[in-house]
Write a protein that holds these residues in place. Structure first.
Motif, PDB file in Angstrom:
ATOM      1  N   VAL A  12       6.807   6.280 -10.559  1.00  0.00           N
ATOM      2  CA  VAL A  12       7.926   5.502 -10.187  1.00  0.00           C
ATOM      3  C   VAL A  12       7.237   4.082  -9.589  1.00  0.00           C
ATOM      4  N   GLU A  13       6.305   4.130  -8.871  1.00  0.00           N
ATOM      5  CA  GLU A  13       5.673   2.893  -8.232  1.00  0.00           C
ATOM      6  C   GLU A  13       4.988   1.658  -9.301  1.00  0.00           C
ATOM      7  N   ALA A  14       4.515   2.457 -10.293  1.00  0.00           N
ATOM      8  CA  ALA A  14       4.044   1.616 -11.384  1.00  0.00           C
ATOM      9  C   ALA A  14       5.049   0.968 -11.902  1.00  0.00           C
ATOM     10  N   LYS A  15       6.383   1.315 -12.125  1.00  0.00           N
ATOM     11  CA  LYS A  15       7.314   0.478 -12.712  1.00  0.00           C
ATOM     12  C   LYS A  15       8.217  -0.403 -11.939  1.00  0.00           C
ATOM     13  N   ARG A  16       8.032   0.005 -10.630  1.00  0.00           N
ATOM     14  CA  ARG A  16       8.711  -0.942  -9.901  1.00  0.00           C
ATOM     15  C   ARG A  16       8.275  -2.438  -9.736  1.00  0.00           C
ATOM     16  N   PRO A  17       9.083  -3.557  -9.570  1.00  0.00           N
ATOM     17  CA  PRO A  17       8.751  -4.906  -9.612  1.00  0.00           C
ATOM     18  C   PRO A  17       7.939  -4.926  -8.179  1.00  0.00           C
ATOM     19  N   ASP A  18       8.365  -4.237  -7.319  1.00  0.00           N
ATOM     20  CA  ASP A  18       7.823  -4.376  -5.964  1.00  0.00           C
ATOM     21  C   ASP A  18       6.990  -3.139  -5.741  1.00  0.00           C
ATOM     22  N   GLY A  19       6.128  -2.592  -6.593  1.00  0.00           N
ATOM     23  CA  GLY A  19       5.550  -1.580  -6.588  1.00  0.00           C
ATOM     24  C   GLY A  19       4.485  -1.420  -5.864  1.00  0.00           C
ATOM     25  N   ILE A  20       3.599  -0.193  -5.262  1.00  0.00           N
ATOM     26  CA  ILE A  20       2.373  -0.544  -4.636  1.00  0.00           C
ATOM     27  C   ILE A  20       1.260  -0.966  -5.379  1.00  0.00           C
ATOM     28  N   GLU A  21       0.418  -1.792  -4.733  1.00  0.00           N
ATOM     29  CA  GLU A  21      -0.764  -2.325  -5.630  1.00  0.00           C
ATOM     30  C   GLU A  21      -1.994  -1.571  -5.121  1.00  0.00           C
ATOM     31  N   ALA A  22      -1.895  -0.820  -4.352  1.00  0.00           N
ATOM     32  CA  ALA A  22      -3.270   0.082  -3.978  1.00  0.00           C
ATOM     33  C   ALA A  22      -2.681   1.393  -3.401  1.00  0.00           C
ATOM     34  N   VAL A  23      -3.476   2.378  -3.382  1.00  0.00           N
ATOM     35  CA  VAL A  23      -3.107   3.757  -2.801  1.00  0.00           C
ATOM     36  C   VAL A  23      -4.165   4.306  -1.964  1.00  0.00           C
ATOM     37  N   VAL A  24      -3.825   4.508  -1.032  1.00  0.00           N
ATOM     38  CA  VAL A  24      -4.999   5.399   0.014  1.00  0.00           C
ATOM     39  C   VAL A  24      -4.625   6.867   0.200  1.00  0.00           C
ATOM     40  N   ILE A  25      -5.889   7.438  -0.269  1.00  0.00           N
ATOM     41  CA  ILE A  25      -5.811   9.183  -0.429  1.00  0.00           C
ATOM     42  C   ILE A  25      -6.559   9.609   0.821  1.00  0.00           C
ATOM     43  N   VAL A  26      -5.711  10.505   1.555  1.00  0.00           N
ATOM     44  CA  VAL A  26      -6.187  11.165   2.620  1.00  0.00           C
ATOM     45  C   VAL A  26      -5.898  12.643   2.843  1.00  0.00           C
ATOM     46  N   THR A  27      -6.370  13.286   1.655  1.00  0.00           N
ATOM     47  CA  THR A  27      -5.685  14.530   1.428  1.00  0.00           C
ATOM     48  C   THR A  27      -7.034  15.452   1.602  1.00  0.00           C
ATOM     49  N   ILE A  56       1.054  -1.110   0.041  1.00  0.00           N
ATOM     50  CA  ILE A  56       0.036  -0.224  -0.163  1.00  0.00           C
ATOM     51  C   ILE A  56       0.919   1.331   0.027  1.00  0.00           C
ATOM     52  N   GLY A  57       0.418   2.345  -0.741  1.00  0.00           N
ATOM     53  CA  GLY A  57       0.742   3.707  -0.780  1.00  0.00           C
ATOM     54  C   GLY A  57      -0.109   4.480  -0.193  1.00  0.00           C
ATOM     55  N   MET A  58       0.304   5.929   0.457  1.00  0.00           N
ATOM     56  CA  MET A  58      -0.407   6.608   0.888  1.00  0.00           C
ATOM     57  C   MET A  58       0.036   8.175   0.531  1.00  0.00           C
ATOM     58  N   VAL A  59      -1.119   8.806   0.071  1.00  0.00           N
ATOM     59  CA  VAL A  59      -1.063  10.161  -0.259  1.00  0.00           C
ATOM     60  C   VAL A  59      -1.767  11.126   0.729  1.00  0.00           C
ATOM     61  N   ILE A  66      -6.761  12.141  10.387  1.00  0.00           N
ATOM     62  CA  ILE A  66      -7.294  10.851   9.641  1.00  0.00           C
ATOM     63  C   ILE A  66      -6.364   9.821   9.002  1.00  0.00           C
ATOM     64  N   GLY A  67      -5.166  10.366   8.558  1.00  0.00           N
ATOM     65  CA  GLY A  67      -4.043   9.582   8.007  1.00  0.00           C
ATOM     66  C   GLY A  67      -3.676   8.515   9.093  1.00  0.00           C
ATOM     67  N   ALA A  68      -3.566   8.797  10.333  1.00  0.00           N
ATOM     68  CA  ALA A  68      -3.011   8.127  11.248  1.00  0.00           C
ATOM     69  C   ALA A  68      -4.178   6.871  11.601  1.00  0.00           C
ATOM     70  N   VAL A  69      -5.347   7.200  11.534  1.00  0.00           N
ATOM     71  CA  VAL A  69      -6.601   6.509  11.574  1.00  0.00           C
ATOM     72  C   VAL A  69      -6.620   5.243  10.676  1.00  0.00           C
ATOM     73  N   HIS A  70      -6.250   5.639   9.182  1.00  0.00           N
ATOM     74  CA  HIS A  70      -6.415   4.849   8.255  1.00  0.00           C
ATOM     75  C   HIS A  70      -5.285   4.106   8.320  1.00  0.00           C
ATOM     76  N   ARG A  71      -4.060   4.601   8.834  1.00  0.00           N
ATOM     77  CA  ARG A  71      -2.905   3.359   8.876  1.00  0.00           C
ATOM     78  C   ARG A  71      -3.109   2.440   9.955  1.00  0.00           C
ATOM     79  N   MET A  72      -3.786   2.745  11.247  1.00  0.00           N
ATOM     80  CA  MET A  72      -3.958   1.732  12.011  1.00  0.00           C
ATOM     81  C   MET A  72      -5.139   0.724  11.547  1.00  0.00           C
TER      82      MET A  72
END
Length: 395
Positions: free
Chosen positions: A79-94, A16-19, A27-33
């Motif tokens: 960058v993450e889309a090109k990495r072999p170990d890149g993120i598979e989903a992103v969490v948006i908390v902006t 997972i990645g987070m923006v 709220i970002g900390a709540v999402h991470r928990m």
């Protein structure tokens, strides 16, 4: 529940990645928990702040490697889309106005999306984003997290089973007091952007908490109102957006509803509730007492149903982690939503069929879009003097 692994099918953690969600963001900390609660995901990358140094430091705070602490979300998606170990989903908390451009960037990079509510700051952005998501075939979950509580899901099952009979009345409330004083004018970070039309959109109170009450009413009742009549008020002098909202709702079935959202009601810290009444029975659920559901058949004594109790099974039992009276609350409800969203994403990425029941339990881009249409129709109604204004429900 099925998860993909490098060797086949098994319990591998989703990357997972987070923006957004950096230092001093609530709220970002709540999402991470919540996303870590079931150990089905790991946070490996982030663009946690629009300030590059704060983004770097915020990432280091939570164990993200420095080379995956990005200064902006566009670079992160590329960058993450090109990495072999890149993120598979992103969490948006902006803040609201950034939701749509961030989600668009990651969808275009082939990355599944979990986005905070509301879907965007404007209805046009929401419509466009829903179309992009539909064409992409990717999972797009919206964290209308109050649908994750076990007893909310039990309430939904009761309504769907016909236990209440034909639904007549839906009442949803979300009442707070934290904006009673002009703290936004004094620069309080969380208040300041929420009452700024450029970042919040056309509404503050409805976009921030009213949409949660609306989602809860829709989720439990199984119905979307066909039209609304709204009275929005800004009580604090100088505030640019509403801090209180009263909305009447009409349903195509003939049912009637009312939604109340307020952030200027002293003595109420976070009072969320849903009440649904049919011609046979009624139910009530309150967010500050999430373990219990009040159910009453007409002419009989009311019953208090308890999460984990012998009388509560089905979906509520599936998402319960602890025995009855070992309390579960806000983070666990959030965690249920994350667990189910991760189940959908992992299944899609592994090429196996997802549990079909999850499709109705995880709020989707369609739910986010309908929430935006509710906000837009309510503001339009208010500006026209409270006239009845339709809500489009098709995607």
């Amino acid at each position: 529940m099925v998860y993909a692994t490098g060797d086949g099918i098994g319990p591998r953690r989703l990357r997972i990645g987070m923006v957004g969600g950096g230092r001093n963001a609530f709220i970002g900390a709540v999402h991470r928990m919540a996303l870590r609660l079931d150990d089905r995901a790991e946070l490996v990358a982030g663009a946690l702040s629009s300030d590059s140094e704060n983004a770097r430091l915020s990432a280091l705070d939570i164990g993200i490697a420095e080379d995956r602490a990005y200064a902006d979300y566009r670079t992160m998606a590329e960058v993450e889309a090109k990495r072999p170990d890149g993120i598979e989903a992103v969490v948006i908390v902006t803040p609201n106005h950034v939701h749509a451009p961030v989600a668009r960037a990651f969808l275009q990079a082939g990355i599944d999306v979990i986005c905070d509510k509301p879907l965007s700051a404007t209805l046009k952005e929401a419509e466009d984003l829903a179309e992009i998501a539909k064409k992409s075939g990717l999972v797009f979950a919206v964290t209308l997290n109050n649908t994750g509580y076990a007893m909310v899901r039990h309430a939904r099952e009761l309504v769907a089973s016909g236990a209440l009979g034909a639904i007549r009345i839906v009442r949803a409330e979300y009442i707070q007091d934290w904006l009673t004083l002009p703290i936004d004018a004094d620069g309080q970070k969380q208040a300041e952007w929420r009452t700024d039309p450029g970042r919040a959109g056309r509404s503050a109170c409805l976009a921030d908490i009213g949409v949660h009450a609306f989602s809860l009413a829709q989720f439990v009742s199984g119905m979307v109102p066909s039209e609304v009549a709204a009275d929005l008020t800004t009580f604090v002098p100088g505030r640019r957006l509403d801090d209180n909202a009263h909305v009447l709702m009409r349903y195509a079935s003939g049912a009637r509803g009312v939604l109340v959202a307020s952030q200027v009601s002293p003595g109420n810290y976070n009072r969320l509730s849903i009440k649904v009444y049919g011609d046979k029975a009624g139910l009530e659920w309150h967010g500050h007492e999430p373990e219990y559901l009040r159910f009453c058949e007409f002419g009989k004594p009311h019953v208090i149903l308890t999460r984990g109790g012998a009388e509560v099974g089905g979906e509520a039992a599936r998402v319960s982690r602890m025995p009855a009276e070992h309390p579960e609350g806000y983070v666990e409800g959030f965690g249920n939503l994350y667990r189910d969203a991760i189940g959908l994403i992992s299944a899609r990425r592994s090429g196996v069929a997802a549990d079909p029941s999850l499709l109705g339990l995880v709020p989707s881009v369609r739910d986010g879009l309908i929430g935006m249409r509710f906000i837009e129709a309510s503001v339009d109604s208010h500006e026209a003097g409270g006239v009845w204004t339709p809500i489009a429900t098709q995607l």
